[in-house]
Write an enzyme that holds these catalytic residues in place. Structure first.
Site, short mmCIF file in Angstrom:
data_model
loop_
_atom_site.label_atom_id
_atom_site.label_comp_id
_atom_site.label_asym_id
_atom_site.label_seq_id
_atom_site.Cartn_x
_atom_site.Cartn_y
_atom_site.Cartn_z
N ARG A 70 0.83 -1.22 0.00
CA ARG A 70 0.00 0.00 0.00
C ARG A 70 0.86 1.27 0.00
NH1 ARG A 70 -1.84 1.03 4.67
NH2 ARG A 70 -2.54 -1.10 5.03
N TYR A 123 -17.92 17.76 -12.85
CA TYR A 123 -18.24 16.34 -12.73
C TYR A 123 -19.19 16.14 -11.55
CZ TYR A 123 -17.50 11.33 -13.12
OH TYR A 123 -17.69 9.99 -13.31
N ASP A 195 -9.21 19.93 -12.46
CA ASP A 195 -9.44 18.63 -13.07
C ASP A 195 -9.29 18.84 -14.58
OD1 ASP A 195 -10.57 16.41 -14.32
OD2 ASP A 195 -12.05 16.10 -12.74
N LYS A 220 -9.92 7.84 -18.58
CA LYS A 220 -10.30 8.44 -19.85
C LYS A 220 -9.13 8.40 -20.83
CE LYS A 220 -13.94 9.06 -17.34
NZ LYS A 220 -14.17 10.26 -16.57
C1 LIG Z 1 -14.62 10.50 -15.27
C2 LIG Z 1 -14.27 11.76 -14.61
C3 LIG Z 1 -13.95 11.81 -13.25
C4 LIG Z 1 -14.01 10.60 -12.37
O1 LIG Z 1 -13.06 9.66 -12.74
P1 LIG Z 1 -13.24 8.08 -12.45
O2 LIG Z 1 -11.96 7.52 -12.97
O3 LIG Z 1 -14.44 7.63 -13.20
O4 LIG Z 1 -13.40 7.93 -10.98
C5 LIG Z 1 -13.61 13.03 -12.70
N1 LIG Z 1 -13.58 14.15 -13.46
C6 LIG Z 1 -13.88 14.13 -14.77
C7 LIG Z 1 -13.82 15.41 -15.54
C8 LIG Z 1 -14.24 12.94 -15.39
O5 LIG Z 1 -14.54 12.95 -16.69
#
Ligand SMILES: *Cc1c(COP(=O)(O)O)cnc(C)c1O
Length: 404
Positions: A70, A123, A195, A220
């Site tokens: 971890r 999000y 983000d 993504k």
């Molecule tokens: C998908 C997404 C998240 C969350 O990510 P996960 O890997 O699904 O937990 C956060 N911010 C944005 C802009 C996203 O597209």
């Protein structure tokens, strides 16, 4: 044709860094590819070896060696180094999902009595975490409209610790003026977290503008193949050390197999993103010229409210195009059902083109009125472009538009 975004000197280097940054060669047995270290724990030769390690770690001199899974893993350390290099950060921490990166980072920065500011059009789960979870621990949150930096500055209080935003945002691709955002944050001694999932480090590197922390959902574009869930946070050595130590407690670690898939995806990140930028631009221009389409939201188009700022601070406009159809919820669903090549699925950033109606995919349980309140229209479509031929995508969309 719309104007191309600015190109920074670093742009060409990114393709190379995506393949090689952070490599620790030679690998065991002179393997070409990164080994996956499947181990939950690590061994010591004897007690003297253990004592020496513990001593070294107390002084921060253990140099990547850890005593338990971890706390780290050589496969993951290497991928973290590559993600950090691409984003222009000193260090990165991989997490089990994008949401783990968002929540672990905010839990590291905020204490009871603190306040944070987030932008709307973000999000959904991030907003939910800030507005409901953090509230339970006495942390207050103000939501301001994305793109309105005056309202954002006005929302800052003496106890504000962090400003959280996305850029580009989901689903309207609003692009925040990062230079102005950082100036505001510095004036009030508040940290900034962006983000940057929709942009990837290929199209935008917020740390270069002085942003403190960048979060990416590696699920993504970084992974890029719709086959994993992971997240990353990038920033200074000291902030990352704090977040890493909290990760040891919170436990949202990435696993070495997923880390391997991320670095395999990273090798083609620049190629994929360049292709997706080009295709999305073509698709956006096509859609904007169609009678059945009332509005297209793509920062590469002059009609987008943030086109100018996107051109200045991004190297590409990204692979997601949102648009509104002439018609209601049902007309829009009929269009989505008529499309053949894009698959109906939430998510984005992979090689397959995905299509969704946000009103039904992400906000199904809300009424039409409640959705309108947060700006999610019934006739909105989000198209996340993959790497298929843009001509095939356009032909498919043209055929499906006949139902509108
Ligand atoms: C998908 C997404 C998240 C969350 O990510 P996960 O890997 O699904 O937990 C956060 N911010 C944005 C802009 C996203 O597209």
């Amino acid at each position: 044709m719309a104007t191309l975004p600015s190109q920074t000197d670093r742009t060409p280097r990114l393709s190379t860094e995506a393949v090689h940054a952070g490599e620790n060669r030679p690998y065991p047995h002179h393997a070409l590819t990164l080994p996956i270290f499947d181990t939950s724990t690590y061994t010591f030769e004897n007690t003297a070896d253990l004592r020496q390690f513990m001593e070294a770690r107390m002084w921060g001199l253990a140099e990547g060696r850890v005593e338990y899974g971890r706390y780290g893993n050589p496969t993951i350390f290497e991928v973290e180094a590559r993600v950090a290099a691409l984003s222009g950060g000193e260090a990165a921490v991989l997490m089990s999902s994008g949401m783990a990166a968002v929540t672990s980072t905010l839990l590291s920065l905020l204490y009871a009595g603190d306040h944070l500011v987030i932008t709307d059009d973000s999000y959904r789960r991030t907003r939910q975490f800030c507005l409901t979870f953090l509230k339970r621990w006495g942390i207050e949150c103000s939501v301001v409209p994305a793109g309105d930096l005056e309202q954002l500055e006005a929302a800052i209080r003496p106890e504000t610790k962090v400003i959280v935003s996305e850029s580009p945002t989901n689903p309207y691709m609003r692009v925040l003026d990062l230079e102005r955002l950082v100036a505001i944050a510095k004036r009030h001694k508040v940290k900034t977290l962006i983000d940057s999932t929709f942009a990837t480090p290929i199209n935008q590197r917020p740390l270069e503008f002085g942003v403190d922390l960048v979060v990416d959902s590696a699920t993504k574009y970084l992974g890029g193949h719709n086959d994993l869930l992971a997240g990353a946070v990038v920033g200074s050595e000291s902030l990352m050390a704090m977040i890493r130590q909290n990760q040891w407690v919170l436990g949202a670690v990435c696993d070495p197999h997923t880390a391997y898939l991320i670095q395999r995806g990273l090798k083609t990140l620049a190629l994929r993103v360049h292709q997706q930028n080009t295709s999305a631009m073509k698709v956006a221009e096509f859609l904007e010229a169609q009678a059945g389409v009332s509005r297209v939201w793509y920062p590469g188009l002059r009609s987008h409210p943030d086109h100018d700022i996107a051109r200045q601070q991004m190297d590409g406009f990204g692979g997601v195009v949102s648009f509104e159809l002439e018609g209601d919820l049902e007309t829009t669903s009929r269009f989505i059902d008529a499309v053949k090549l894009p698959l109906i699925a939430s998510s984005l950033g992979g090689v397959e083109t995905l299509i969704e109606q946000p009103a039904l995919m992400s906000y199904f349980e809300l009424s039409s009125e409640e959705r309108m309140e947060i700006g999610i229209k019934d006739n909105l479509v989000r198209l996340a472009i993959g790497i298929e031929s843009p001509e095939d995508l356009i032909a498919d969309l043209a055929e499906a538009l006949k139902v509108v």
